[in-house]
Design an enzyme around this catalytic site. Structure first.
Site, mmCIF file in Angstrom:
data_model
loop_
_atom_site.group_PDB
_atom_site.id
_atom_site.type_symbol
_atom_site.label_atom_id
_atom_site.label_comp_id
_atom_site.label_asym_id
_atom_site.label_seq_id
_atom_site.Cartn_x
_atom_site.Cartn_y
_atom_site.Cartn_z
ATOM 1 N N ASP A 314 -26.673 -4.822 0.157
ATOM 2 C CA ASP A 314 -26.059 -4.345 1.430
ATOM 3 C C ASP A 314 -24.552 -3.535 1.987
ATOM 4 O O ASP A 314 -24.761 -3.805 3.369
ATOM 5 C CB ASP A 314 -26.881 -5.058 3.027
ATOM 6 C CG ASP A 314 -26.036 -6.677 3.190
ATOM 7 O OD1 ASP A 314 -26.171 -6.923 4.401
ATOM 8 O OD2 ASP A 314 -25.611 -6.557 2.262
ATOM 9 N N THR A 344 -18.124 18.717 -21.144
ATOM 10 C CA THR A 344 -19.320 18.789 -21.457
ATOM 11 C C THR A 344 -19.861 19.359 -19.827
ATOM 12 O O THR A 344 -20.629 20.421 -20.046
ATOM 13 C CB THR A 344 -20.391 17.347 -21.177
ATOM 14 O OG1 THR A 344 -20.338 16.985 -22.539
ATOM 15 C CG2 THR A 344 -21.578 17.748 -20.916
ATOM 16 N N GLU A 384 -12.026 22.777 -20.084
ATOM 17 C CA GLU A 384 -11.873 22.577 -21.672
ATOM 18 C C GLU A 384 -12.726 24.274 -21.747
ATOM 19 O O GLU A 384 -14.235 24.360 -22.664
ATOM 20 C CB GLU A 384 -13.224 21.514 -22.359
ATOM 21 C CG GLU A 384 -11.595 20.628 -22.170
ATOM 22 C CD GLU A 384 -11.985 18.534 -22.400
ATOM 23 O OE1 GLU A 384 -12.719 18.681 -24.321
ATOM 24 O OE2 GLU A 384 -11.500 18.270 -22.805
ATOM 25 N N TRP A 590 -7.389 8.513 -24.115
ATOM 26 C CA TRP A 590 -8.829 8.225 -24.596
ATOM 27 C C TRP A 590 -9.339 7.673 -25.267
ATOM 28 O O TRP A 590 -9.090 7.495 -26.492
ATOM 29 C CB TRP A 590 -9.255 9.446 -24.229
ATOM 30 C CG TRP A 590 -10.829 9.801 -23.957
ATOM 31 C CD1 TRP A 590 -11.423 9.969 -25.522
ATOM 32 C CD2 TRP A 590 -12.030 10.110 -23.357
ATOM 33 N NE1 TRP A 590 -12.916 9.798 -24.579
ATOM 34 C CE2 TRP A 590 -12.488 9.774 -23.991
ATOM 35 C CE3 TRP A 590 -10.852 10.546 -22.423
ATOM 36 C CZ2 TRP A 590 -13.837 10.280 -22.686
ATOM 37 C CZ3 TRP A 590 -12.282 10.533 -21.435
ATOM 38 C CH2 TRP A 590 -13.219 10.830 -21.634
#
Length: 610
Positions: A314, A344, A384, A590
């Site tokens: 909760d 993507t 991209e 990355w």
């Protein structure tokens, strides 16, 4: 985040003649050519009153070389004004370049390139390499010592640490060792151990060791060991003013089992300044949630949680967002940005560019949602690629990118960060030329220039090539696909160097069916990877396929029929030195989960920029 590009020119390689060789044995009496090497020079660019020069040192023998020194003469009026990846000094018209601690060791067949900016119009003459000829026919002189083994740390207290390391080797004997703390010498000892004292509690240090032989030649540095002294609290902010940014992927909590808490246990949280949380979606021209379960719903157990307290059913906020909130409470110097798009999800930016104000409003509403507004310090855009092709092609026009970034800055104001990941395609007519990055730069805090994925096994038959070359090299498959060319093109367009971050991949790219050790070999397809063919994490490659050489500032290795290229702590040190020399704003990578459990790549970036 995916591949990038850039532009160079075709440069002829000049092999300098043998000259000034005195006191050398007659070739007929020389020892077997087991440690031969060559040095070649190219003029990379020329702007009339000055030029960029590059030297490439190659081990053409059959045994490893532990250090190198290149010497040459310039005519009057020509000089070196700055250099990178070598220590360059002069005496009159005679110039000497010695290897850095991270690039002196060359395996057979391996090569290394260093560069400099010059004033004048002259060319080098009378080249010498390690006292011998530069054409590879003369055996270099007495070899420097090998690198000692990586030190181990014990007895760590608030103010001291004991170090010990495996001995170096040398053909004439090792005289002593220099102990370096954060790159600066703190002691010279004749044994293979040392206790460093007078340290600061709760502080991170990095130690390496170099050997010196009886001829006073210094060998390459050992691997680095990271040490954190006890006491002093848990949150020392990183030193320096450079950006040190890492991407945290929302999906990493699944198969990779990499949670926000890993940033704490690895020591990485204390060494970074910013996190990009990847990715939010871009759909129907608007910012949207990427993975609601990972973002704000998943319940973490006590052992998975930064705070050590389990989530409850909760509580108002769970998931990665709550973990990032806990991380910022523990490390308040860290800023977090929400990154939108990626390879993507970049297809939605074209529609977003049709109504930049509406897009910016949707992003602001999402980032500043009251449930998690305190978690984020701004927004990052990973398109991209604007007005070019990635997974899909965009035709929104060269001005669309500038207009989008202008709208985001107008909405987010000056109190939030607005940044962007960009292509590194600096080739003539390439992706940097396709959009108005210079016009958009006035609205962003910085660009994350994706200087990796230049080459990979999407070209299944090769040629093998480093996926993150710092500079060009003889045989590079595509001119312009290097970090140096990308940064030069951005700066030439008017983007300030301080707004450009160099990118590091925490993974390697690889091929299989390769028979040639050196770059440029043919292949039959991508090498096997844990999650994707042709790609593997650094933490796996460092032991499964250790680096055997470097090319263009990037490590490579051939193991069986597989050939991999990736960055190591040593090559990262070189790239960070180059970034500092270029006046760049810092570095990003990355992504976190590719690093080792003790964060050795993050540590290399942090130390290299501090």
């Amino acid at each position: 985040m995916r591949f990038r590009h850039r532009a160079a020119a075709g440069f002829a390689t000049l092999l300098l003649p043998l000259a000034g060789l005195t006191g050398l044995a007659d070739p007929a009496q020389a020892a077997p050519d087991s440690s031969a090497a060559s040095a070649t020079y190219t003029k990379a660019s020329d702007w009339g009153t000055g030029f960029e020069g590059r030297w490439t040192v190659k081990n053409t023998g059959t045994t490893a070389i532990s250090s190198w020194t290149v010497e040459w003469d310039f005519p009057s009026g020509t000089s070196v004004t700055s250099a990178w990846d070598a220590d360059v000094t002069s005496s009159g018209l005679h110039w000497t370049a010695k290897n850095k601690s991270y690039n002196g060791s060359l395996a057979p067949g391996a090569s290394v390139t260093f560069g400099f900016n010059g004033a004048g119009t002259g060319s080098p003459a009378n080249c010498k390499l390690n006292g011998g000829g530069c054409d590879g026919t003369t055996v270099p002189g007495d070899a420097a010592p090998s690198a000692p083994g990586t030190p181990t740390a014990s007895g760590v207290t608030d103010t001291s640490v004991k170090l010990a390391w495996p001995a170096a080797t040398d053909d004439k004997g090792v005289k002593n060792y220099d102990v370096l703390r954060d790159g600066a010498k703190v002691a010279t000892v004749t044994t293979t151990s040392y206790t460093d004292t007078g340290l600061t509690a709760g502080t991170d240090y990095s130690y390496t060791v170099q050997a010196r032989d009886t001829a006073d030649q210094t060998g390459p540095a050992s691997g680095a060991v990271a040490v954190r002294t006890t006491g002093g609290g848990t949150n020392p902010p990183p030193t320096g003013d450079k950006v040190k940014l890492g991407y945290f992927t929302e999906w990493g909590i699944y198969g990779r089992n990499y949670n926000v808490k890993n940033l704490v246990t690895s020591g990485s949280a204390a060494r970074i300044t910013h996190i990009n949380y990847a990715f939010g979606n871009v759909t129907n021209g608007r910012c949207a949630i990427g993975d609601s379960y990972a973002d704000y719903d998943k319940a973490f157990t006590a052992d998975q949680s930064v705070s050590g307290v389990a989530d409850t059913w909760d509580q108002p906020l769970r998931g990665n967002f709550n973990q990032l909130r806990q991380l910022k409470a523990k490390y308040p110097h860290i800023k977090v940005l929400w990154s939108f798009g990626g390879w993507t999800w970049s297809g939605g930016f074209g529609q977003a560019a049709a109504d930049p104000a509406a897009f910016a409003q949707s992003c602001y509403n999402l980032v500043e949602d009251p449930r998690w507004a305190d978690v984020f310090d701004g927004i990052d855009i990973d398109w991209e690629y604007p007005n070019a092709c990635g997974l899909s092609c965009d035709t929104s026009g060269a001005a669309a990118y500038r207009n989008l970034m202008q709208a985001l800055r107008a909405k987010f104001g000056t109190g939030n960060l607005v940044t962007a990941a960009t292509t590194a395609d600096g080739s003539a007519g390439g992706k940097i030329d396709a959009a108005d990055y210079a016009g958009a730069a006035q609205y962003v805090n910085w660009y994350n220039v994706m200087t990796y994925d230049f080459f990979g096994a999407w070209a299944a038959q090769g040629p093998t090539a480093p996926h993150s070359p710092l500079t060009s090299y003889s045989g590079i498959p595509t001119a312009g696909f290097t970090t140096a060319d990308a940064m030069a093109k951005f700066k030439a367009k008017g983007v300030p160097a301080s707004k450009l971050l160099i990118g590091i991949g925490f993974y390697g790219r690889g091929w299989t069916g390769v028979t040639q050790d050196a770059p440029g070999g043919t292949a039959t397809g991508p090498a096997a990877g844990t999650y994707e063919q042709g790609i593997e994490d650094y933490k796996v490659l460092k032991t499964s396929c250790p680096a055997t050489g470097t090319v263009a500032g990037t490590a490579y290795a051939k193991c069986g029929g597989n050939w991999w290229s990736y960055d190591t702590p040593a090559t990262i040190a070189g790239k960070m030195a180059w970034a500092r020399n270029q006046g760049l704003g810092g570095a990003f990578f990355w992504e976190f989960s590719g690093d080792t459990g003790n964060g050795e790549l993050v540590n290399a970036i942090s130390n290299g920029l501090s």
